[in-house]
Design an enzyme around this catalytic site. Structure first.
Site, short mmCIF file in Angstrom:
data_model
loop_
_atom_site.label_atom_id
_atom_site.label_comp_id
_atom_site.label_asym_id
_atom_site.label_seq_id
_atom_site.Cartn_x
_atom_site.Cartn_y
_atom_site.Cartn_z
CD GLU A 176 52.54 59.21 -36.92
OE1 GLU A 176 53.16 59.81 -37.73
OE2 GLU A 176 52.28 57.86 -37.38
CB ALA B 272 46.62 54.31 -34.06
CD GLU C 271 53.31 54.13 -38.42
OE1 GLU C 271 52.30 54.10 -37.68
OE2 GLU C 271 54.35 54.25 -37.96
N GLY D 231 49.06 55.77 -38.61
CA GLY D 231 49.26 54.36 -38.91
C GLY D 231 48.60 53.70 -40.04
#
Ligand code: DAK
Length: 263
Positions: free
Chosen positions: A137, A71, A117, A114
């Site tokens: 993260e 992200a 993911e 992300g």
């Protein structure tokens, strides 16, 4: 939809190749970091493909250098709890895993946070030899928030997921393959063509049966064995109401290739 079509949407490129829809993440300057705009366009494109009957499978790809580096950190570093948990941001991320058609992630280079993911939210992953996965993260003070702790654990087991998430260590495509996270590892120059080959192979199968199979396999991750077996059986029986079941079995008996119509 016979000829390839290409539409530029700024943060993504959208293309069709017969029954295969291809979405290419397109923020090279940020290694395809998944900002709000990109996620919005990605979901829009997915929903367009879902609604288009000729499209039977969907590929989400990045570039050779990066599938997606996570992200967009620059978009969330100052965010509040309320902003982070606000719809529609959250629902956009969930939407990918709920796609009604088979999805394949074509991963080369970085698939971090992300990005990892997003790949795991797809049904299948084709990885290039240069793909690098990871949930880093923890290194920036948070934890995976778009499915990493859940999907990685289901894919590779608790002990390995625990180590990777707690250390933030990156892992190679080969390691991902040996742990069952990805379907295949291919030379970098052919990661997209291999993903397309797989997408076309699935697109040629009877779509109602494909959907039933996906639903049943996904169910296996959530329920006890008896509930899963009942679910499978109901889907199995329901397929005897389809033209494709009649055609598939008839074609077998007549020793010819079946012609599936999606009904
Ligand atoms: N966000 C923003 N920009 C990024 C980025 C990212 N994740 N990753 C890379 N970039 C940008 C860099 O800032 C740089 O931009 P400029 O400085 O040139 O303007 C450019 O891309 C090139 O990156 P580097 O210069 O760093 O390139 P290197 O080859 O040296 O390093 C790298 C590549 C991938 C190792 C490095 O960029 C890196 O570590 N990136 C960050 C990886 C990371 O920590 N990813 C996890 C982010 S957290 C949720 C939904 C999603 C999420 C959580 C919740 N909900 C819906 C609840 C997801 C969270 C995350 O993914």
């Amino acid at each position: 939809m016979d000829r390839p079509q290409l539409t530029a949407k700024k943060e993504i490129l959208v293309e069709t190749d017969g029954p295969v829809g291809l979405i290419t993440l397109n923020r090279p300057e940020a290694l395809n970091a998944l900002n709000h705009g990109l996620m919005e366009q990605l979901v829009e494109a997915l929903e367009d493909f879902e609604a288009a009957p000729p499209i039977r499978s969907i590929i989400i790809a990045g570039s050779e250098r990066a599938f997606a580096a996570g992200a967009d950190i620059k978009e969330m570093d100052q965010a509040t709890v309320a902003q982070m948990s606000a719809d529609p941001h959250l629902t956009r991320w969930d939407r990918v895993g709920k796609c009604a058609k088979p999805t394949i992630a074509a991963v080369s280079g970085f698939a971090l946070g992300g990005g990892c993911e997003l790949a795991m939210a797809c049904d299948l992953i084709v990885a290039s030899e240069t793909a690098v996965f990871g949930q880093p993260e923890i290194l920036i003070g948070v934890i995976p928030g778009a499915g990493g702790t859940q999907r990685l654990t289901r894919a590779i087991g608790k002990a390995r997921a625990m180590e990777l998430v707690l250390t933030g260590r990156r892992f190679t495509a080969r390691e991902a393959l040996s742990r069952g996270l990805v379907n295949r590892v291919v030379p970098v120059e052919s990661f997209l063509s291999e993903a397309k080959k797989l997408a076309h192979e699935i697109a040629a199968k009877p779509p109602i049966a494909v959907k039933a199979a996906r639903d049943a396999i996904n169910k296996a991750l959530d329920v006890d064995i008896d509930t899963g077996l009942t679910f499978e059986r109901q889907h199995f029986y329901s397929l005897f109401d389809t033209q494709d079941q009649k055609e598939g079995m008839k074609a077998f008996i007549e020793k010819r290739e079946p012609k599936f119509v999606g009904k």
